[in-house]
Design an enzyme around this catalytic site. Sequence first.
Site, mmCIF file in Angstrom:
data_model
loop_
_atom_site.group_PDB
_atom_site.id
_atom_site.type_symbol
_atom_site.label_atom_id
_atom_site.label_comp_id
_atom_site.label_asym_id
_atom_site.label_seq_id
_atom_site.Cartn_x
_atom_site.Cartn_y
_atom_site.Cartn_z
ATOM 1 N N GLY B 128 -7.725 1.668 6.103
ATOM 2 C CA GLY B 128 -8.678 0.561 6.033
ATOM 3 C C GLY B 128 -8.232 -0.505 5.055
ATOM 4 N N SER B 130 -6.784 -4.049 6.398
ATOM 5 C CA SER B 130 -7.007 -5.395 6.940
ATOM 6 C C SER B 130 -8.494 -5.697 7.146
ATOM 7 C CB SER B 130 -6.310 -5.536 8.294
ATOM 8 O OG SER B 130 -4.927 -5.462 8.123
ATOM 9 N N GLU B 244 6.052 3.931 4.741
ATOM 10 C CA GLU B 244 5.402 3.591 6.002
ATOM 11 C C GLU B 244 6.412 3.005 6.985
ATOM 12 O OE1 GLU B 244 1.982 1.082 5.535
ATOM 13 O OE2 GLU B 244 2.211 0.231 7.524
#
Lengths: 375, 393
Positions: B128, B130, B244
């Site tokens: 969570g 953007s 990531e």
Amino acid sequence: MDFNIADELKSVQELARQILADFTEVEQLKQVEQQEQGFDEKLWGALADAGLLGIDIEETLGGTDLGFYALTALCEEVGRTVAPVPAIPVLVSAAGTLRRFAAAGQKENWLPGIADGSLLVTAATEEYNNDNPANPNCRAEAVEGGYALSGTKTCVPAASQSRRILVPATTGEELVVALVDPAAAGVSLSPQVVTSGETRHELHLDKVQVPDAEVVATGGKALDAMNWVQQATRTALSAMALGVCDKMMRMTGQYTSEREQFGRAIATFQAVSHRVADCYIDVECLRLVTQQAASLIDQGRPADEASTIAKIWCGDVTHRVSQASQHCHGGTGVDRDYPLHRYCLWARQIELSAGSSAQLTAQLGQAIGAAYSSP
Amino acid sequence: MNIELTAEQKALQQEVREYMTTVMTPELLEEMKIPEYKEGGGPEFRKQYARMGADGWIGLSWSRELGGRELSHVEQYIFTDEVVRSGFAYPFLTTEAVTPVIAANANEEVREEVVGGVRDGKVVIAIGYSEPNAGTDLASLTTKAVRDGDDWIINGQKMWTSLANFADYVWLAARTDPDPAKKHKGLTMFLVPTDIAGFSHTPVHTLGVRTNATYYSDIRLPDKYRVGEVNGGWKLITGQLNIERLSLFTHGQVDALYQGVCHWAAETPSPSGGSLIDQPWVQHNLAKVRSGLEVVKLICWKQAWAMDQGALDMADASVAKVYGSEFFVELYRLLLEVMGQAGTISADSPGAVLRGKIEFRWRVGSILTFGGGANEVQRDIIAMAGLWMPRTR
């Protein structure tokens, strides 16, 4: 998996960079360019004195035997300085082939002299419309005690200064690789001015007698030798292109950071900085495929596909980085008093040598087609 | 310099590849045809994810203390590459990016609950970050968390909260200092259980996959679900961005598409005789893909290797992101061109090629050029960190 560059190799590269930089100030380059041969013999001698010409030559023959990967690192440095020395034709295409495929006596004849800088041997790998040395049109006719060679090679580097030229030819049935003496009867050399500014030569052979002692390989071994020379030359050209492009890109980064228009450095315009960032991405891609091909050849592993891919990237990246650098430099880039133009000329020379991107992409595509079609 | 996998690395690659064939059951493939479950979340996905946990495949890179095998980044990349290649919707962001951060920073009780759950293949975490008005400029987010006794009251909206429709938690970045000296300094990280009162989500149907808008309405969240320091969220967010990226761009997934199209083109007759793969234009596209793919492989390996050396170069990381995302889009086009009209047929229709995978990959392809830090920002970083050029404005 190890991307590390060994300390020993780093110091060799450092040494090469230092010597090459010392001899390639703009005024020195201009002076060499005035001479017909365009070859800096003093620089070549300095590289020999530092042991850098024998990087891929056995210690017993006067070299340091650091291997092929180290040799490509030298080629990269030559590219970074656009030094007027025939590193690839002499050290890679000729000496590299002799080291791996020639008889002991031939190696003793030529490799120590190459390592100490006292003589040059070059290679004639390209013919008109044919850059595959493993499939030459040049004819070898078996004669008493050797072969008679006839045919034409093009754009041979360092031909007029070399004591021997490595030449592939075919009997029609098998491949022959021989050392041709440029002073032998039937040899004619015609100067060819090429994009890089060097003088190369068209080599015409008319029934040139080559004794058995000067025949490096025949048949399957000659085929292996010419496949090797093609892969090694493509990889070395990619390494040289890496130096050329890395330097052009850095010159452009610096120039655009200093050049002011509309009251600010032009590098602060994203349209400009992103074009240079794209060069950075391209150069990194070229670095990776070149390192892969060079390390495979260094270990004697198959490198046909890897060297083809490296040269495809080499052709594309030289073009793109060169044009972007020219563009971002504005008029300065085309000015012959500013060093960038030499890099652009060499970029184009390398791009079109030993197979262009379009041609190699087609070849790679054919190989893919064949691999997936076979049952 | 030796750019090849070692024998041990190849063995790991093979082991994972074989194991993943047992995960991709016919039932799971069937389930993934349902748009809702394409990115995981169905009962068969849950079953296989838990099985991977039970078989000890989750969290290989974690410390032994957490139940991991302390794999190097190179080994972790090999694992990731093979899992993505298999097509399993493995929640990498949960396992590789977020969980290690939670393990290092969370309250002990929550750490047990979440890290243990992930290790067992029972927990999925959605990201969570953007918001409707905070994308690439993430620090401008406005979702608020206000301290109230032992709890936090959370209000706001997040956008593109993928997996939130079946995830167990949202890894939420919220503003805890409304007026910080620098706007990235007032952020704090929370884990929001998705069954908590005040949490809701609505689907957002994109060109490719379903994602979600998530809503946080007067959520009363116990302080134990705060992760890390109050106002110390920014470094937890940015600390895992490189990890990531290592799971966003992998070679195996696109290499498998390339090979699939090569086989298809070899088996498909050309109207002018022979196979499609005999056509020069087909060979041209395949060769373009092949030479670009080689760089994908090398960039991924170099990134993983550099992380093991503790020397990941900032410009190199951005190079990987830009090259990977832009080449993937180019690759989809080059392969779709080979397939022509057949490339447009969706998985369930007669005549679909490779289960419509390439067209689907194209649909999600552009997400990577703007997601994970828009490529313009990456190019700015390259110019500054790689070439010492001044900041653009």
